[in-house]
Scaffold this motif. Structure first.
Motif, PDB file in Angstrom:
ATOM      1  N   ASP A 271      35.298  19.403  59.556  1.00  0.00           N
ATOM      2  CA  ASP A 271      34.036  19.874  60.301  1.00  0.00           C
ATOM      3  C   ASP A 271      33.573  20.779  59.041  1.00  0.00           C
ATOM      4  O   ASP A 271      33.399  21.902  59.199  1.00  0.00           O
ATOM      5  N   GLY A 272      32.662  20.027  58.235  1.00  0.00           N
ATOM      6  CA  GLY A 272      32.246  20.714  57.134  1.00  0.00           C
ATOM      7  C   GLY A 272      31.137  21.559  57.405  1.00  0.00           C
ATOM      8  O   GLY A 272      30.930  22.835  56.677  1.00  0.00           O
ATOM      9  N   ASP A 273      30.228  21.337  58.413  1.00  0.00           N
ATOM     10  CA  ASP A 273      29.055  22.156  58.448  1.00  0.00           C
ATOM     11  C   ASP A 273      29.572  23.643  59.042  1.00  0.00           C
ATOM     12  O   ASP A 273      29.076  24.654  58.844  1.00  0.00           O
ATOM     13  N   ALA A 274      30.467  23.586  60.092  1.00  0.00           N
ATOM     14  CA  ALA A 274      31.010  24.724  60.665  1.00  0.00           C
ATOM     15  C   ALA A 274      31.749  25.619  59.613  1.00  0.00           C
ATOM     16  O   ALA A 274      31.853  26.772  59.981  1.00  0.00           O
ATOM     17  N   VAL A 276      31.117  25.830  56.389  1.00  0.00           N
ATOM     18  CA  VAL A 276      29.992  26.470  55.450  1.00  0.00           C
ATOM     19  C   VAL A 276      29.615  27.747  56.348  1.00  0.00           C
ATOM     20  O   VAL A 276      29.289  28.659  55.685  1.00  0.00           O
ATOM     21  N   ARG A 277      29.112  27.381  57.528  1.00  0.00           N
ATOM     22  CA  ARG A 277      28.646  28.475  58.377  1.00  0.00           C
ATOM     23  C   ARG A 277      29.581  29.641  58.376  1.00  0.00           C
ATOM     24  O   ARG A 277      29.056  30.613  58.232  1.00  0.00           O
TER      25      ARG A 277
END
Length: 427
Positions: A271-274, A276-277
């Motif tokens: 889950d790359g987006d989570a 990075v956030r």
């Protein structure tokens, strides 16, 4: 009321004692800072209504107490195994702690196993009950547990989070509603549970799964080299991509967070987006990831962040990385079997793991962990951090711990380069 405990990074060396338990570390955190976040996970990974928001330590302790009250009323043998088949998230942490509080031994079953592998592990550890969830994407863990029960009569109870559960499965969401919990409280305690013997994980042997029982104190001891190497403390926060279903995942996630008194965020591996956030938030994070993902993290630019600490967990057999240097501070962790966990910060271009002592000295002058090789290159380990028992079939209560100073043979050999560990292979 459980007496509060200070974080283990205060006044080093702080050696775990047999009386030190994970639920006591949580209780201590709740007494010091009840509003601090304990466990969190991206909303898409949530399986229960009560974990749709980050859990404070006060809320987490309350959920542990409620679930433990329910579990105590199941007709199961105290001290026996309780299977936990859950993904990386707050539910797994709460369930592990509640099982310990209720006097059972959490038996950690990875969700990635095939049905036959799950059945073999459940039979090897004599698991009479499993706690799981209804669905995780396309996977139906509760149905998998039911299929296992159909082929192993010793598995008598299946409890599941979620609303879409098969017939005959106990729904935990309903069981933990206020009215139901009050009814359990009105029944009164069935007697104080004996302390849990520990947690059960599995070593994959040549022909079978081998259950390994590790007492809580030695699990905390096993996490301390990592806590020290990663400089974890109450001003830290951990983001873990590893589920708490083996020594490496437990020691680097749930146990490290409780020992260092810091929040734990659990995420799915890809889950790359989570990710990075979460990495963009303050304070700077300690990212825990499997060692094989190092190149992918580097390609994504995440290891270019000098304020980031990245704990890379390698599992034997493995060839340790070399020629890889990053702006981020990197700590290499190596688990050898389910018995030994080595951790050292990377000081150059590649792993700096070597044989020898790790961590502080325990009473009597024995290191927390010491790993050496004999004249044939076979590894052996000793120390408080190695305390565990191989469970024999049909005798899950057999707990004969070796003294801290006694050497334990590990089924691996090692090759060295300039005194550093490079290849760890089964022998």
């Amino acid at each position: 009321m459980v007496a509060p405990h200070a974080p283990l990074d205060e006044g080093r060396p702080n050696m775990p004692t047999p009386q030190l338990r994970l639920v006591r570390l949580l209780a201590g955190a709740a007494a010091r800072a009840p509003g601090r976040i304990a466990f969190s996970s991206p909303p898409t990974d949530m399986a229960t209504t009560w974990s749709s928001q980050p859990l404070t330590v006060e809320a987490a302790e309350g959920h542990v107490r409620r679930l433990a009250s329910f579990l105590q009323h199941l007709p199961l043998e105290r001290g026996g195994p309780l299977g936990i088949l859950l993904p990386n998230g707050p539910e797994a942490c709460i369930t592990i702690l509640a099982a310990l509080q209720a006097g059972y031994s959490p038996c950690l079953l990875p969700l990635g196993w095939r049905g036959d592998e799950l059945a073999a592990a459940v039979k090897a550890a004599n698991v009479p009950a499993i706690i799981t969830l209804d669905r995780l994407g396309e996977v139906r863990p509760a149905e998998l547990a039911c299929a296992t029960a159909a082929n192993y009569l010793g598995l008598r109870f299946i409890c599941s989070y979620g609303s879409d559960i098969p017939d005959g499965v106990i729904g935990l969401d309903a069981a933990l509603e206020d009215q139901v919990v009050r009814e359990f409280e009105e029944l009164g305690p069935i007697g104080p549970p004996a302390p849990s013997p520990g947690l059960i994980t599995f070593e994959r042997g040549p022909q079978a799964f081998v259950p390994i029982l590790r007492p809580e104190a030695t699990l905390i001891a096993a996490s301390l080299p990592l806590v020290f190497a990663a400089r974890l403390g109450s001003d830290s926060r951990i983001i873990s991509l590893l589920p708490p279903d083996d020594l490496g995942g437990l020691a680097s996630g749930l146990v490290a967070a409780l020992s260092a008194d810091c929040p734990l965020t659990m995420q799915a591996l890809f889950d790359g987006d989570a990710l990075v956030r979460d990495l963009a938030l303050d304070p700077p994070a300690t990212l825990v990831a499997p060692g094989w993902i190092e190149d992918l993290l580097a390609e994504a630019g995440l290891l270019d962040q000098a304020e980031l600490t990245c704990v890379l967990v390698h599992k034997a057999p493995v060839e340790l990385p070399r020629g890889k240097q990053h702006a981020a501070r990197v700590v290499d962790v190596l688990t050898i079997s389910e018995m030994a966990l080595l951790a050292v910060a990377r000081a150059g271009a590649g792993s700096m793991l070597k044989l020898g002592p790790f961590g502080a000295l325990a009473p009597g002058g024995v290191p927390l962990l010491e790993v050496v090789a004999d004249e044939n290159g076979m590894l052996k380990a000793r120390g408080a951090a190695t305390g565990c028992t191989v469970l024999g079939a049909g005798d899950p209560q057999s707990v004969a711990h070796a003294p801290d100073g006694e050497w334990r043979e590990l089924p691996y050999g090692v090759s060295l380069e300039d005194g550093l560990l490079r290849t760890i292979e089964p022998r």
